[in-house]
Write an enzyme that holds these catalytic residues in place. Structure first.
Site, PDB file in Angstrom:
ATOM      1  N   SER A  22       0.820  -1.209   0.000  1.00 19.47           N
ATOM      2  CA  SER A  22       0.000   0.000   0.000  1.00 19.47           C
ATOM      3  C   SER A  22       0.853   1.258   0.000  1.00 19.47           C
ATOM      4  CB  SER A  22      -0.898   0.013   1.233  1.00 19.47           C
ATOM      5  OG  SER A  22      -1.676   1.191   1.240  1.00 19.47           O
ATOM      6  N   ASN A  70       9.728   8.072   4.543  1.00 24.64           N
ATOM      7  CA  ASN A  70       8.677   8.866   3.932  1.00 24.64           C
ATOM      8  C   ASN A  70       7.768   9.422   4.999  1.00 24.64           C
ATOM      9  OD1 ASN A  70       5.626   7.933   3.731  1.00 24.64           O
ATOM     10  ND2 ASN A  70       6.880   6.068   3.834  1.00 24.64           N
ATOM     11  N   CYS A 129       0.351   3.388  10.044  1.00 29.37           N
ATOM     12  CA  CYS A 129       1.138   4.499   9.502  1.00 29.37           C
ATOM     13  C   CYS A 129       1.729   5.271  10.682  1.00 29.37           C
ATOM     14  CB  CYS A 129       0.260   5.416   8.658  1.00 29.37           C
ATOM     15  SG  CYS A 129       1.146   6.883   8.107  1.00 29.37           S
ATOM     16  N   GLY A 243      11.399  -4.342   3.211  1.00 31.55           N
ATOM     17  CA  GLY A 243      12.724  -4.514   2.639  1.00 31.55           C
ATOM     18  C   GLY A 243      12.856  -5.651   1.652  1.00 31.55           C
TER      19      GLY A 243
HETATM   20  C1  LIG Z   1       6.306   6.070   0.000  1.00 28.68           C
HETATM   21  C2  LIG Z   1       5.575   5.109   0.873  1.00 28.68           C
HETATM   22  C3  LIG Z   1       4.219   5.280   1.093  1.00 28.68           C
HETATM   23  C4  LIG Z   1       3.517   4.397   1.904  1.00 28.68           C
HETATM   24  N1  LIG Z   1       2.174   4.569   2.094  1.00 28.68           N
HETATM   25  C5  LIG Z   1       1.454   3.652   2.803  1.00 28.68           C
HETATM   26  C6  LIG Z   1       0.052   3.735   2.924  1.00 28.68           C
HETATM   27  O1  LIG Z   1      -0.582   4.630   2.396  1.00 28.68           O
HETATM   28  N2  LIG Z   1      -0.569   2.774   3.651  1.00 28.68           N
HETATM   29  C7  LIG Z   1       0.085   1.750   4.250  1.00 28.68           C
HETATM   30  O2  LIG Z   1      -0.557   0.913   4.887  1.00 28.68           O
HETATM   31  N3  LIG Z   1       1.428   1.629   4.145  1.00 28.68           N
HETATM   32  C8  LIG Z   1       2.128   2.555   3.440  1.00 28.68           C
HETATM   33  N4  LIG Z   1       3.483   2.416   3.312  1.00 28.68           N
HETATM   34  C9  LIG Z   1       4.168   1.262   3.935  1.00 28.68           C
HETATM   35  C10 LIG Z   1       4.397   0.140   2.915  1.00 28.68           C
HETATM   36  O3  LIG Z   1       3.180  -0.349   2.436  1.00 28.68           O
HETATM   37  C11 LIG Z   1       5.192  -1.019   3.555  1.00 28.68           C
HETATM   38  O4  LIG Z   1       4.465  -1.564   4.620  1.00 28.68           O
HETATM   39  C12 LIG Z   1       6.553  -0.596   4.073  1.00 28.68           C
HETATM   40  O5  LIG Z   1       7.107   0.410   3.251  1.00 28.68           O
HETATM   41  C13 LIG Z   1       7.546  -1.742   4.194  1.00 28.68           C
HETATM   42  O6  LIG Z   1       7.777  -2.371   2.965  1.00 28.68           O
HETATM   43  P1  LIG Z   1       8.988  -1.985   1.953  1.00 28.68           P
HETATM   44  O7  LIG Z   1      10.237  -1.992   2.771  1.00 28.68           O
HETATM   45  O8  LIG Z   1       8.939  -3.006   0.896  1.00 28.68           O
HETATM   46  O9  LIG Z   1       8.677  -0.614   1.447  1.00 28.68           O
HETATM   47  C14 LIG Z   1       4.195   3.321   2.524  1.00 28.68           C
HETATM   48  C15 LIG Z   1       5.567   3.165   2.297  1.00 28.68           C
HETATM   49  C16 LIG Z   1       6.259   4.034   1.492  1.00 28.68           C
HETATM   50  C17 LIG Z   1       7.730   3.827   1.301  1.00 28.68           C
END
Ligand SMILES: Cc1cc2nc3c(=O)[nH]c(=O)nc-3n(C[C@H](O)[C@H](O)[C@H](O)COP(=O)(O)O)c2cc1C
Ligand SMILES: Cc1cc2nc3c(=O)[nH]c(=O)nc-3n(C[C@H](O)[C@H](O)[C@H](O)COP(=O)(O)OP(=O)(O)OC[C@H]3O[C@@H](n4cnc5c(N)ncnc54)[C@H](O)[C@@H]3O)c2cc1C
Ligand SMILES: Cc1cc2nc3c(=O)[nH]c(=O)nc-3n(C[C@H](O)[C@H](O)[C@H](O)COP(=O)(O)OP(=O)(O)OC[C@H]3O[C@@H](n4cnc5c(N)ncnc54)[C@H](O)[C@@H]3O)c2cc1C
Ligand SMILES: Cc1cc2nc3c(=O)[nH]c(=O)nc-3n(C[C@H](O)[C@H](O)[C@H](O)COP(=O)(O)O)c2cc1C
Ligand code: FES
Ligand code: FES
Lengths: 303, 253, 303, 253
Positions: A22, A70, A129, A243
């Site tokens: 998301s 972020n 969040c 990650g």
């Molecule tokens: C730019 C950005 C925006 C995100 N926006 C949301 C969001 O709107 N809702 C949510 O549940 N998680 C949000 N997340 C969290 C991601 O869905 C995810 O749980 C988290 O980034 C860890 O995964 P990753 O390391 O693959 O990014 C956001 C992450 C990033 C980096």
């Protein structure tokens, strides 16, 4: 050797265990479709609230050598507009999950119902969040609110309910159990870690909102630990996130106990093609290690 | 990802008012960029905004900013010696092409076209430039285009200088009279829509720089999406033919 | 320009704001001295308990591309033996802080008294190790126990008491305030993040204890955020730790509100010489940016 | 940090019983190492232990393990095709030196000395090796030393083969009779203490490989400390003169 990476999640078939996380480019129907085209087994929308919301002031991201921060602050067009956007997905064969955020059970339920009506295969509750006042992790780090909100949603919709949990807690298992008690069909772990960056030469926090969420490589060891702990304690499936950049990262999450995985930050470098790449790497791993079904990997690190 | 050095805290080396409330600013970082690429500039406590790279030298990089609101006001208020944080360059730049290119700038749209003109001039193309603005004192960088050897024509909406009318109108007239093998443009949306139409009708290949609200600048937040394209990653430079397609599907503008 | 990086911490002078973090090579008097020789302004001992303790089975560390995991499990020779070791420091001009761990206030107090007797300039309470049963973070994530233990120690010794806090919580400020109420003279933030790693080809958790603590670069954004939040809420000084590898990292922590900083994981690469290097970089920064006193940097990011 | 590739999950290629409960094991990873350096080998659910690299070829690296407890038992029980996780190499290796080097091994101490012998042989040094053990069937790698052209003498505590006595005693005798310009040794602590003394008395430069309990292997936990030195980072190879100093300060053994 023939290997299968198909998974079944709460009775629904996914062509592979990868999902768009998301908030990463899940803002338009076309982008969601491009994730599917890129190879994602399912896609999660940007978290949507009742009203349009601008989010925090820029800078909203900070790139870090082992991940990123972020503080977008849940910018989104609001459910009225987004419902229209989602209507463009009607008729397409796509497993999409509507992510929603709100400040209490009734707001979450209302949004979940709208997502269900818009055709979502499941609804994901953003209880995690870390940088939005009165939302996300602020309510999601209390097991009682997690249970109440999950229950409110579970009793309002027919589609599966997924609770997305925060790692900013001393006890993620308590949050997972609360979601399970509330009737969640799955949990996602993890959302971002509460964090910040400072620009020393300008003497300022590097994000408009000061506090943001850390994601990417840096958080993988935390995400793995959360999934591992939850797997020991819960009966419902766990979706891993944090990650994941490669098929091997995904395999590690599956072995920790995940039934599926979400990919967010890694998309920055590789675009949506990363899903196909991760799937191919999972298949390579399965072939070389002699696994037939991707489900066989689940929880292996617990033996 | 583009080859970019990440974050640079840069010192302002020069600042020049090039038009009404419009400043050319040079800072002491050296960025490898393609014309059309942009940087994100942070104005602490206010905002972080996208700015096209408009000029550069061996020891500096420059932008040209038009004051339209709080952040551009703050950027326009920096003084020599002040520091700004810059990240980038991001995005996809122009593809220089054609022996007889036409460049059409509306207002501050001249900024990303200037380094393109320089590049085309280096390729010995015979450049024609149309620089339009609402009124005379808002005309931007006209001398710079002329200095590069571009045949430069001016248009103003109010007729205070040059052609009386919009840059798009002057473009239509010019394309009617002369032969071009490429069109590059940057400016307000209606201008781009018109030029897309002109180029398609005349079978001329071209590109435009497109503006959208940017937050991350690195292709992760989705704020700059047009259909399934991201302006910060797949743009800001798009082929006119592609914009035409998006336009006819009601996916842009 | 003349710059000074001397700091005063609870009335005691430190030649610079850098300290050896607990658990990194602080096992012998000679190693503590080598940190001082390397340029550390102060040194913290390995966390010491009442009895000798082997710690967890190997593997006890896992190197990660942006940090490392450890699950040493507080191996230490016990206070009886360590007291003898520390007696070798008598007469040397060295600002050393004795780190202790225990399961309740009386154990902590007893150990603190022994450290005081052994000549420690201050005592640091390990309320934050994330991988030892019934110790560290397991008690340190509850504000009430933090207050009780801090209070027990503060009323038993004359030397300053430093509470080392865990980031594995939804609210580090509550922990910091509890320490302050209990009479702590300073807090350290942060200890490691609860995390794990999996070796996919062997299908096993990569640490003997399964769960370990993440340190190094990966945790810097979390450490900075914790220090920043604590600075807004506490009156006592904050000592920053987590991923500090360079003078600029240290400056960021100082700007977030730290009065001093601890360095741990980065020693792996550079050895004890890293302290002098960090100090030189802080001085360079101060010179080029026009700061005379290192204290002038403190909290600057809050303006 | 040493130049090391990090973690390698390697496949066992060969295994040979070279003495009583002592196995030479080759695995399919190629490590750039100096004689005397070690790797950490993980036996899941049991332990992770240090092992000197004892031999290598173009497509494999090898160790020689003596079974003394649970982890070495597990390592000695791997079969061809099994996988082990190896990290390293770590530490500081031997400095090859001298035209007439003497190598003294007690028990499994022969392991790190074997690649040193190979390196010295390559330098055309005239090598003499003393391989000691408690009893005949515990003698390790003697043929390997001979094959490298080393004049190899054997000692056993019980006299079941070769010289009757310890390797240290044979060393004292040999140094009394012949000239050496370097001494390298690895074995139990008392042996090293004696050889340090012999070398100092005879003014011969030398080095020893020292064992200490290792946890991290990368110089961060302090478990292997001798005074302010770390065996995993500053050792396991130390100059005999340095060990003498530490010994006289009661800082080692
Ligand atoms: C730019 C950005 C925006 C995100 N926006 C949301 C969001 O709107 N809702 C949510 O549940 N998680 C949000 N997340 C969290 C991601 O869905 C995810 O749980 C988290 O980034 C860890 O995964 P990753 O390391 O693959 O990014 C956001 C992450 C990033 C980096
Ligand atoms: C790729 C790109 C290159 C650009 N290059 C230049 C340039 O070279 N020179 C120049 O003067 N301007 C350029 N702009 C426009 C410039 O970024 C906006 O004028 C500026 O962000 C306005 O900020 P403000 O606070 O001054 O005005 P505001 O009062 O915030 O807004 C004024 C207008 O600018 C738009 N805007 C505000 N923030 C952003 C943002 N983050 N991204 C995009 N649009 C925004 C608003 O939607 C509004 O239409 C560029 C924009 C993009 C997308
Ligand atoms: C740098 C170095 C190189 C070595 N090279 C070799 C080699 O090439 N071949 C070989 O057979 N052995 C070698 N050893 C010794 C080997 O590591 C031990 O025999 C092994 O760890 C014993 O484990 P165990 O479980 O079988 O025995 P245990 O029952 O655990 O212990 C037996 C003995 O080994 C010691 N030991 C246990 N764990 C460790 C550890 N992590 N580090 C150091 N010592 C330990 C114990 O103190 C005890 O004296 C080396 C040790 C070091 C430090
Ligand atoms: C190998 C290792 C051992 C540690 N042991 C202790 C300890 O005994 N007591 C303690 O309070 N913290 C211990 N820590 C935590 C560090 O003191 C420090 O808080 C943490 O690692 C973050 O700083 P860093 O990123 O600079 O390492 C240990 C950390 C590491 C990496
Ligand atoms: S600005 Fe975020 S995706 Fe383009
Ligand atoms: S084994 Fe940890 S420092 Fe040497």
């Amino acid at each position: 050797m023939n290997v299968s990476i198909e998974v079944e999640l709460f009775g629904q078939r996914m062509k592979n265990p990868t999902m768009l996380a998301s908030g990463i480019l899940g803002t338009t129907a076309d982008l969601l479709l491009s994730a599917v085209k890129g190879g994602a087994g399912a896609v999660v929308t940007k978290s949507i609230g009742k009203k349009p919301r601008d989010g925090h002031a820029n800078p909203t991201v900070f790139e870090y050598n082992c991940g990123m921060l972020n503080a977008l602050g849940l910018p989104n067009p609001g459910i009225d507009h987004f419902e229209k956007e989602l209507s463009k997905l009607k008729g397409k064969e796509i497993f999409f999950i509507g992510s929603v955020f709100g400040s209490d059970g009734s707001e979450f339920s209302e949004l979940a119902v709208r997502m269900e009506r818009a055709g979502a295969s499941a609804v994901e509750l953003n209880l995690s969040c870390p940088h939005a006042k009165g939302l996300g992790a602020e309510i999601g780090s209390d097991p009682e609110s997690v249970e109440i909100i999950t229950q409110a949603v579970a009793s309002s919709v027919e589609i599966p309910v997924i609770a997305k949990l925060t790692p900013n807690t001393s006890d993620i298992v308590a949050l997972g159990k609360a979601a399970e008690r509330g009737g969640a069909d799955a949990v996602v772990a993890i959302n971002t870690l509460k964090a910040m960056a400072i620009e020393p030469y300008l003497r300022k926090p590097a994000l408009g909102n000061v506090i943001g969420g850390l994601s990417g490589q840096a958080v993988k060891p935390v995400g793995l630990r959360c999934v591992y702990e939850l797997y020991e304690a819960l009966d419902i499936p766990i979706i891993g996130a944090g990650g994941i950049e490669s098929g091997i990262d995904a395999v590690e999450y599956l072995m920790a106990g995940a039934s599926a995985v979400q990919v967010g930050t890694a998309i920055r470098g590789k675009g949506m093609a990363i899903f196909a790449e991760i799937c191919a790497e999972i298949e390579d791993f399965m072939r070389s290690e002699g696994y037939k079904e991707v489900g066989d990997l689940r929880g292996l690190a617990h033996d | 990802m583009t080859d970019n050095p990440g974050y640079l805290v840069s010192k302002v080396l020069s600042k020049e008012e090039v038009a009404h409330r419009c400043f050319k600013i040079g800072f002491d970082s050296i960025l490898k960029f393609q014309p059309g690429q942009f940087v994100m500039i942070w104005l602490p406590d206010i905002d972080e905004i996208p700015m096209s790279i408009s000029h550069s030298g061996p020891d500096f990089t420059g932008i040209t900013v038009k004051i339209v609101g709080e952040a551009t006001e703050a950027l326009g208020s920096v003084s020599k010696g002040d520091r700004i944080r810059v990240r980038g360059p991001y995005g996809k730049g122009f593809e220089p092409s054609g022996e007889r290119p036409l460049l059409v700038a509306g207002g501050i749209g001249a900024a990303p076209l200037l380094p393109l003109a320089k590049q085309l001039a280096g390729r010995k193309s015979k450049i024609r430039a149309i620089i339009g603005a609402r009124t005379q004192n808002e005309l931007v960088l006209t001398d710079e285009f002329s200095d590069l050897g571009a045949e430069t024509e001016i248009s103003t909406d109010d007729g205070s200088a040059g052609f009386h009318g919009t840059a798009a109108e002057l473009c239509r007239e010019t394309v009617g009279k002369l032969e071009f093998d490429s069109i590059y443009c940057c400016g307000p949306e209606p201008m781009i829509v018109t030029i897309v139409e002109i180029a398609q009708r005349n079978g001329i290949w071209g590109q435009a720089s497109v503006e959208k609200m940017m937050k991350c600048g690195i292709g992760i937040c989705g704020s700059c999406a047009i259909s399934d394209r991201l302006v910060c990653r797949d743009g800001p430079i798009f082929d006119l033919a592609h914009l035409d397609e998006l336009h006819s599907m009601n996916k842009i503008f």
